[in-house]
Design a protein around this motif. Structure first.
Motif, PDB file in Angstrom:
ATOM      1  N   HIS A 289      67.442  29.031  67.423  1.00  0.00           N
ATOM      2  CA  HIS A 289      67.075  27.841  68.122  1.00  0.00           C
ATOM      3  C   HIS A 289      65.851  27.354  67.206  1.00  0.00           C
ATOM      4  O   HIS A 289      64.721  27.481  67.703  1.00  0.00           O
ATOM      5  N   ASP A 290      66.154  26.965  66.104  1.00  0.00           N
ATOM      6  CA  ASP A 290      65.101  26.619  65.063  1.00  0.00           C
ATOM      7  C   ASP A 290      65.069  25.204  64.648  1.00  0.00           C
ATOM      8  O   ASP A 290      65.504  24.711  63.635  1.00  0.00           O
ATOM      9  N   ARG A 291      64.189  24.634  65.383  1.00  0.00           N
ATOM     10  CA  ARG A 291      63.909  23.205  65.172  1.00  0.00           C
ATOM     11  C   ARG A 291      62.937  23.190  63.997  1.00  0.00           C
ATOM     12  O   ARG A 291      62.032  23.966  64.055  1.00  0.00           O
ATOM     13  N   LYS A 292      62.917  21.925  63.240  1.00  0.00           N
ATOM     14  CA  LYS A 292      62.119  21.636  61.988  1.00  0.00           C
ATOM     15  C   LYS A 292      61.214  20.435  62.193  1.00  0.00           C
ATOM     16  O   LYS A 292      61.291  19.570  62.938  1.00  0.00           O
ATOM     17  N   GLY A 293      60.105  20.764  61.252  1.00  0.00           N
ATOM     18  CA  GLY A 293      58.917  19.628  61.562  1.00  0.00           C
ATOM     19  C   GLY A 293      57.807  20.377  61.899  1.00  0.00           C
ATOM     20  O   GLY A 293      57.252  21.467  61.803  1.00  0.00           O
TER      21      GLY A 293
END
Length: 583
Positions: A452-456
């Motif tokens: 569950h690796d969201r970016k930014g």
């Protein structure tokens, strides 16, 4: 048409005893013009089958868009395998791990803030069902039941290392069946996770790379009847930035393979040919510390990254010969290689100054994640205005994954997720200075709960304890570079910059781009994304497939995020440099 059956003693193919002698070959990690060559070399080593994952995130980059052509033309890959006389083990996931970005799960799933991946979350299952329908409908003619090469299909992937919800696995299996998969299904897990990841009525297989006899005995103890099979016989390993290049002694690996074959097991070598994480497609691991995977997926495999046989190819061929007849003919010779020394990159363009030409700005009250910007790979440039001059402290709750910070275009520091960095002090030269933060997605986590690796920039962003409320977000996937305003220059731009040069080729051949003296960034040849480079190693060259070159003039573009050599030159050499080794 071939029919694979599973009985108490093992596999039967058209009523005759059958053993899988298989090897991993991911079509999406190999240039499509080279598929035929790699498949031929698989057969010549003595394999009768190839295995491939299917990357959901590439095939369905957006919920309403599905891709099944070019380098993702899986039907053509299956046809080429059949023409070579090879069967196929198909592993469509939906989760694949594979050291691949996000384990193959598309980033758009993460636009739902509370979605639970690899679970019975209705939103996830609906997306999986839609993916399987889009993928498997055109693949039905390639199933063995219809005369094609696909003998068996995997359900999920090493699920026992992630969860124990049998009902979830049953849904995945039922979805495959609803989409027309009428060949045998199987699961794969490491021996310790076998019970958690298996499914009643579905063949359970084990993954391991050593102590073959012991692991097969454990598998037999848990499954008293049926075939013994290792879906991933690990013969090498992948590399991460900042470590050493992992290799394994060919003779040691061949002894383990011989032991597994002597026990009567079916074996899929992981990998027969690893290939390359072209572009931004590498994954990452996060076991309390984030560790991105390198561009090369050489894997110390029997075929190296350029498709040339290694000593492991010969050792494995000899081991297989003890248990099955080999095709006639010698070990294939290495392919031709190209050398082009001292290519000058004479044109440049600063990334920050040309950001408007590359992306439409999106205004927001807080930094938006890549997923909110409908972006899969690459960079995001965040900007806000600083109200006061003088010393300031920037605090970012979550950096995903590497943030380069600038004030009025001047670099003031870097924050890295890998180093657990969250704060940076700088000085604003004036009121109204522009704070720019260039964030790189270094690869979504591909294993464990970290998928569950969201970016930014995630969570709270503070400047001197106050959260700015006016941000500009520019998504920079860098899928096309035509808008970069290159100009001839002898000086090096400050901060991240694109550099371009040309070189001449008489006859295209495989080669390796060496960027000695460069720091960190990405490279493209004739618009084809070679991948990431980083001076921290171990990898110090990038593989250039012959099909991306052309006779005559070729273009090289390098995005250097920090500082390149004063002369701004690179070399194309006949040999790779994957770094110092670790066994």
């Amino acid at each position: 048409m071939p029919e694979l059956q599973i009985d108490k003693a093992g596999f039967l193919l058209d009523g005759q005893p059958f053993r899988f002698l298989s090897g991993g070959l991911h079509y999406f990690r190999v240039h499509p013009d080279q598929w035929r060559d790699r498949l031929r070399k698989a057969r010549l080593m003595g394999l009768n089958t190839v295995e491939t994952y299917v990357p959901w995130n590439l095939h369905q980059p957006r919920p309403d868009r599905f891709v099944l052509d070019g380098g993702l033309d899986l039907p053509r890959f299956l046809e080429l395998a059949a023409a070579e006389g090879l069967y196929v083990l198909l592993r469509p996931g939906p989760y694949i791990c594979a050291e691949w970005e996000g384990g193959g799960l598309p980033s758009w799933l993460l636009t739902e803030p509370d979605i639970r991946l690899r679970s019975r979350d209705p939103r996830f299952l609906a997306a999986v069902d839609d993916f399987f329908d889009r993928l498997l409908t055109p693949l039905r003619p390639h199933l063995a039941s219809r005369g094609g090469p696909v003998l068996a299909v995997q359900v999920e992937n090493e699920y026992g290392a992630y969860g124990d919800d049998t009902a979830y696995l049953e849904h995945i299996a039922d979805s495959l069946r609803r989409c027309g998969v009428d060949v045998p299904l199987f699961t794969c897990d490491q021996p310790v996770d076998l019970e958690r990841g298996s499914l009643p009525g579905v063949l359970a297989t084990a993954n391991f790379g050593s102590r073959s006899a012991r692991h097969l005995a454990d598998l037999r103890a848990q499954r008293p009847e049926g075939p013994l099979m290792t879906t991933e016989f690990w013969l090498g390993w992948f590399d991460r930035w900042g470590a050493r290049h992992v290799v394994r002694d060919p003779d040691d690996a061949a002894r383990e393979l011989d032991e597994a074959l002597a026990a009567g097991a079916s074996v899929n070598l992981y990998m027969f040919h690893g290939g390359t994480n072209f572009g931004f497609t590498n994954g990452a691991n996060d076991k309390h510390t984030y560790r991105p995977t390198v561009t090369s997926y050489d894997y110390d495999a029997p075929l190296d990254e350029a498709g040339d046989p290694t000593p492991k190819y010969t050792a494995f061929r000899d081991a297989i010969a003890k248990h099955a007849p080999l095709p006639a003919g010698p070990v294939p010779a290495p392919g031709a290689k190209l050398t082009v020394p001292t290519v000058a990159l004479t044109e440049s363009a600063g990334l920050l100054p040309c950001a408007d030409a590359l992306a439409e700005p999106v205004d927001s009250r807080r930094p938006l994640t890549m997923e909110e910007l409908e972006q899969d790979f690459g960079f995001v440039l965040y900007e806000t205005t600083l109200p006061l001059r003088g010393p300031a402290l920037l605090e970012i709750e979550h950096v995903r994954d590497r943030a380069q910070v600038f004030v009025d275009g001047q670099p003031v520091g870097v924050l890295e997720r890998e180093n657990h960095e969250h704060a940076l002090a700088f000085t604003a030269p004036r009121a109204g200075s522009v704070l720019s933060i260039l964030v790189e997605n270094q690869g979504r986590v591909n294993y464990g709960q970290g998928i569950h690796d969201r970016k930014g920039l995630l969570g709270t962003v503070l400047v001197d304890g106050v959260a700015p409320t006016a941000w500009t977000n520019r998504p920079l996937p860098l899928t096309a570079l035509e808008a970069v305003p290159f100009s001839a220059t002898t000086s090096t731009p400050v901060g991240p910059a694109f550099h371009r040069g040309t070189f001449e080729v008489t006859e295209p051949a495989d080669t390796f781009l060496h960027l000695d003296g460069w720091t960190k960034g990405n490279a493209w040849v004739n618009g084809f994304p070679l991948g990431r480079y980083w001076s921290r190693g171990p990898q110090r060259s990038l593989y250039v497939p012959a099909p991306v070159l052309r006779s005559g003039t070729n273009e090289l573009v390098v995005l250097e995020l920090h500082a390149g050599p004063r002369a701004r030159t690179v070399d194309f050499r006949a040999t790779p440099d994957l770094g110092p080794t670790e066994e």
